[in-house]
Design a protein around this motif. Structure first.
Motif, PDB file in Angstrom:
ATOM      1  N   PRO A   2       0.488  -1.129  -0.004  1.00 49.57           N
ATOM      2  CA  PRO A   2       0.241   0.175  -0.113  1.00 49.57           C
ATOM      3  C   PRO A   2       0.930   1.063  -0.421  1.00 49.57           C
ATOM      4  CG  PRO A   2      -0.254  -0.984   2.504  1.00 49.57           C
ATOM      5  CD  PRO A   2       0.702  -1.416   1.636  1.00 49.57           C
ATOM      6  N   ASP A   3      -0.265   2.762  -0.350  1.00 48.27           N
ATOM      7  CA  ASP A   3       0.570   3.736  -0.024  1.00 48.27           C
ATOM      8  C   ASP A   3       1.071   3.569   1.229  1.00 48.27           C
ATOM      9  OD1 ASP A   3      -1.495   5.781   1.220  1.00 48.27           O
ATOM     10  OD2 ASP A   3      -2.126   4.183  -0.430  1.00 48.27           O
ATOM     11  N   PRO A   4       2.849   4.201   1.828  1.00 48.76           N
ATOM     12  CA  PRO A   4       2.068   4.860   2.692  1.00 48.76           C
ATOM     13  C   PRO A   4       1.217   6.425   3.224  1.00 48.76           C
ATOM     14  CG  PRO A   4       4.023   4.996   1.999  1.00 48.76           C
ATOM     15  CD  PRO A   4       3.368   4.852   0.772  1.00 48.76           C
ATOM     16  N   ALA A  71      -1.938   3.658  13.805  1.00 47.68           N
ATOM     17  CA  ALA A  71      -3.195   3.389  12.865  1.00 47.68           C
ATOM     18  C   ALA A  71      -3.767   4.356  12.745  1.00 47.68           C
ATOM     19  CB  ALA A  71      -4.153   2.515  14.582  1.00 47.68           C
ATOM     20  N   ASP A  72      -3.836   5.481  13.003  1.00 49.66           N
ATOM     21  CA  ASP A  72      -3.960   7.010  12.844  1.00 49.66           C
ATOM     22  C   ASP A  72      -3.538   7.235  11.186  1.00 49.66           C
ATOM     23  OD1 ASP A  72      -5.788   9.025  13.163  1.00 49.66           O
ATOM     24  OD2 ASP A  72      -3.877   9.635  12.453  1.00 49.66           O
ATOM     25  N   MET A  73      -2.339   6.740  10.818  1.00 44.17           N
ATOM     26  CA  MET A  73      -2.294   7.232   9.564  1.00 44.17           C
ATOM     27  C   MET A  73      -2.613   5.420   8.040  1.00 44.17           C
ATOM     28  SD  MET A  73       2.098   7.386  10.244  1.00 44.17           S
ATOM     29  CE  MET A  73       2.833   7.924   8.501  1.00 44.17           C
ATOM     30  N   ALA A  74      -2.994   4.993   9.074  1.00 39.20           N
ATOM     31  CA  ALA A  74      -3.783   3.778   8.263  1.00 39.20           C
ATOM     32  C   ALA A  74      -5.422   4.768   8.084  1.00 39.20           C
ATOM     33  CB  ALA A  74      -4.258   2.639   8.755  1.00 39.20           C
ATOM     34  N   GLU A  75      -6.031   5.282   8.940  1.00 43.22           N
ATOM     35  CA  GLU A  75      -7.208   5.460   9.280  1.00 43.22           C
ATOM     36  C   GLU A  75      -7.366   6.948   8.078  1.00 43.22           C
ATOM     37  OE1 GLU A  75      -8.157   6.509  13.038  1.00 43.22           O
ATOM     38  OE2 GLU A  75      -8.086   4.506  13.676  1.00 43.22           O
ATOM     39  N   GLN A  76      -6.438   7.594   8.022  1.00 49.28           N
ATOM     40  CA  GLN A  76      -6.386   8.618   7.082  1.00 49.28           C
ATOM     41  C   GLN A  76      -6.314   8.522   5.838  1.00 49.28           C
ATOM     42  OE1 GLN A  76      -5.848  12.321   9.048  1.00 49.28           O
ATOM     43  NE2 GLN A  76      -5.397  11.327  10.505  1.00 49.28           N
ATOM     44  N   SER A  77      -5.769   7.248   5.316  1.00 48.71           N
ATOM     45  CA  SER A  77      -4.936   7.272   3.825  1.00 48.71           C
ATOM     46  C   SER A  77      -6.104   7.151   2.765  1.00 48.71           C
ATOM     47  CB  SER A  77      -4.458   5.362   4.249  1.00 48.71           C
ATOM     48  OG  SER A  77      -2.743   5.491   4.771  1.00 48.71           O
ATOM     49  N   LEU A  78      -5.409   7.254   1.754  1.00 54.09           N
ATOM     50  CA  LEU A  78      -6.653   7.675  -0.038  1.00 54.09           C
ATOM     51  C   LEU A  78      -7.602   6.169   0.707  1.00 54.09           C
ATOM     52  CD1 LEU A  78      -4.619  10.511  -1.601  1.00 54.09           C
ATOM     53  CD2 LEU A  78      -6.714  10.318   0.472  1.00 54.09           C
ATOM     54  N   PRO A  79      -8.668   6.205  -0.450  1.00 48.44           N
ATOM     55  CA  PRO A  79      -8.356   5.147  -0.599  1.00 48.44           C
ATOM     56  C   PRO A  79      -8.084   4.860  -2.454  1.00 48.44           C
ATOM     57  CG  PRO A  79     -10.217   7.176  -1.318  1.00 48.44           C
ATOM     58  CD  PRO A  79      -9.334   7.475   0.055  1.00 48.44           C
ATOM     59  N   ARG A  80      -8.306   3.167  -2.778  1.00 44.61           N
ATOM     60  CA  ARG A  80      -8.025   2.738  -3.831  1.00 44.61           C
ATOM     61  C   ARG A  80      -8.747   3.137  -5.382  1.00 44.61           C
ATOM     62  NH1 ARG A  80     -10.565  -1.197  -7.212  1.00 44.61           N
ATOM     63  NH2 ARG A  80     -12.289  -2.018  -6.508  1.00 44.61           N
ATOM     64  N   ALA A  81      -7.575   2.963  -5.705  1.00 42.93           N
ATOM     65  CA  ALA A  81      -7.872   3.541  -7.067  1.00 42.93           C
ATOM     66  C   ALA A  81      -9.216   2.989  -8.396  1.00 42.93           C
ATOM     67  CB  ALA A  81      -6.938   4.373  -7.968  1.00 42.93           C
ATOM     68  N   ASP A  82      -9.429   3.206  -9.284  1.00 42.44           N
ATOM     69  CA  ASP A  82     -10.613   2.820 -10.258  1.00 42.44           C
ATOM     70  C   ASP A  82     -10.774   3.158 -11.233  1.00 42.44           C
ATOM     71  OD1 ASP A  82     -12.595   0.587 -10.167  1.00 42.44           O
ATOM     72  OD2 ASP A  82     -14.245   1.474  -8.987  1.00 42.44           O
ATOM     73  N   THR A  83      -9.647   2.682 -12.079  1.00 41.40           N
ATOM     74  CA  THR A  83     -10.135   3.030 -13.170  1.00 41.40           C
ATOM     75  C   THR A  83     -10.642   2.320 -13.788  1.00 41.40           C
ATOM     76  OG1 THR A  83      -7.720   2.467 -13.563  1.00 41.40           O
ATOM     77  CG2 THR A  83      -7.351   4.696 -12.659  1.00 41.40           C
ATOM     78  N   GLY A  84     -10.767   1.369 -14.467  1.00 38.04           N
ATOM     79  CA  GLY A  84     -10.868   0.389 -14.932  1.00 38.04           C
ATOM     80  C   GLY A  84      -9.930  -0.958 -15.733  1.00 38.04           C
ATOM     81  N   ALA A  85      -8.516  -0.258 -15.587  1.00 36.83           N
ATOM     82  CA  ALA A  85      -7.758  -0.615 -16.297  1.00 36.83           C
ATOM     83  C   ALA A  85      -6.206  -0.725 -14.625  1.00 36.83           C
ATOM     84  CB  ALA A  85      -6.915  -0.206 -16.894  1.00 36.83           C
ATOM     85  N   LEU A  86      -6.253  -2.822 -15.031  1.00 36.79           N
ATOM     86  CA  LEU A  86      -5.296  -2.619 -13.769  1.00 36.79           C
ATOM     87  C   LEU A  86      -3.632  -1.745 -13.487  1.00 36.79           C
ATOM     88  CD1 LEU A  86      -4.463  -4.536 -11.185  1.00 36.79           C
ATOM     89  CD2 LEU A  86      -3.084  -6.135 -13.079  1.00 36.79           C
ATOM     90  N   GLU A  87      -3.207  -1.711 -14.257  1.00 38.17           N
ATOM     91  CA  GLU A  87      -1.774  -0.934 -14.757  1.00 38.17           C
ATOM     92  C   GLU A  87      -2.568   0.445 -14.185  1.00 38.17           C
ATOM     93  OE1 GLU A  87       1.941   0.036 -17.765  1.00 38.17           O
ATOM     94  OE2 GLU A  87       0.916  -1.301 -18.038  1.00 38.17           O
ATOM     95  N   ALA A 132      -1.027  -4.028   5.696  1.00 36.17           N
ATOM     96  CA  ALA A 132      -2.479  -4.996   6.023  1.00 36.17           C
ATOM     97  C   ALA A 132      -3.112  -4.698   5.454  1.00 36.17           C
ATOM     98  CB  ALA A 132      -2.248  -6.064   7.138  1.00 36.17           C
ATOM     99  N   VAL A 133      -3.427  -3.529   6.315  1.00 34.00           N
ATOM    100  CA  VAL A 133      -4.639  -2.332   5.721  1.00 34.00           C
ATOM    101  C   VAL A 133      -4.912  -1.858   4.552  1.00 34.00           C
ATOM    102  CG1 VAL A 133      -6.075  -0.676   6.626  1.00 34.00           C
ATOM    103  CG2 VAL A 133      -5.073  -2.202   8.270  1.00 34.00           C
ATOM    104  N   ARG A 134      -3.626  -1.247   3.994  1.00 35.90           N
ATOM    105  CA  ARG A 134      -3.238  -0.609   2.873  1.00 35.90           C
ATOM    106  C   ARG A 134      -3.317  -1.979   2.008  1.00 35.90           C
ATOM    107  NH1 ARG A 134      -6.171   2.111   2.365  1.00 35.90           N
ATOM    108  NH2 ARG A 134      -4.495   4.042   0.644  1.00 35.90           N
TER     109      ARG A 134
END
Length: 203
Positions: A2-4, A71-87, A132-134
């Motif tokens: 994941p991203d930091p 834990a706080d950093m994980a809670e505030q992390s940005l959601p994943r992308a959803d572009t329709g293409a894996l790469e 694990a969360v990210r």
């Protein structure tokens, strides 16, 4: 992987939340500036402008404070992308990793947390939970790719996501050089190519 964590917005919650925010901000500043050894709870309380007793009662040890920061950093992390293409999804993940690790404060903060995890069990467990969360958040990109038929059935989503940021962390910790978007794009392309070729198909 994941991203930091990227900084998020302040969550409501009254005085307790404000105390936690102030203490975690002070802890993050201390870690970024001076490393894990700087996490003296009394000094963090002074910097945060809160009672020393409050800090010791809530966090107990420097390891406990580092764990809550993660834990706080994980809670505030940005959601994943959803572009329709894996790469493209993986490229967004990799570029977010690069932006965070190349940030003057966040990059130093993560180096300090990784170093802390090598000598403090609480910090190590918290760092494992954070990743694990990210990873699980971004694994949805791979599951979607499987559903589209873009990669084979049985592809391990967590393995693919981890493969994206692994070379970026290697560069951070072992070469010391600044990361670039080209590094991010190369890591995403390598992971997505391997996934399409079935490298990450598990039994």
């Amino acid at each position: 992987m994941p991203d930091p964590a990227a900084p998020g917005t302040l969550r409501p919650g009254g005085r307790t939340a404000r105390i936690r925010e102030a203490v975690l901000l002070a802890a993050g500043d201390a870690l970024a500036a001076d490393g894990f050894d700087a996490l003296d709870l009394g000094e963090i309380a002074r910097r945060a402008g809160v009672g020393k007793t409050t800090v010791y009662r809530r966090w107990g040890t420097p390891g406990g404070l580092a764990a809550d920061l993660l834990a706080d950093m994980a809670e505030q992390s940005l959601p994943r992308a959803d572009t329709g293409a894996l790469e493209e999804d993986l490229r967004a993940n990799a570029r977010l990793v690069v932006r965070t690790l190349d940030d003057p404060r966040q990059g130093r903060l993560f180096r300090a947390l990784i170093a802390a995890s090598l000598c403090n069990e609480q910090a190590a467990e918290a760092l494992h939970r954070f990743y694990a969360v990210r990873v699980d958040e971004w694994a949805g990109c791979v599951r979607d790719a499987v559903a589209r038929g873009e990669v084979p059935d049985g592809t391990d989503p967590h393995g693919v996501v981890a493969a994206v940021s692994a070379p970026l962390y290697y560069a951070l910790l072992n070469t010391g050089r600044s990361l670039t978007e080209a590094d991010a794009d190369r890591a995403a392309r390598a992971a997505s190519t391997a996934a399409r070729a079935g490298v990450w198909v598990t039994g």
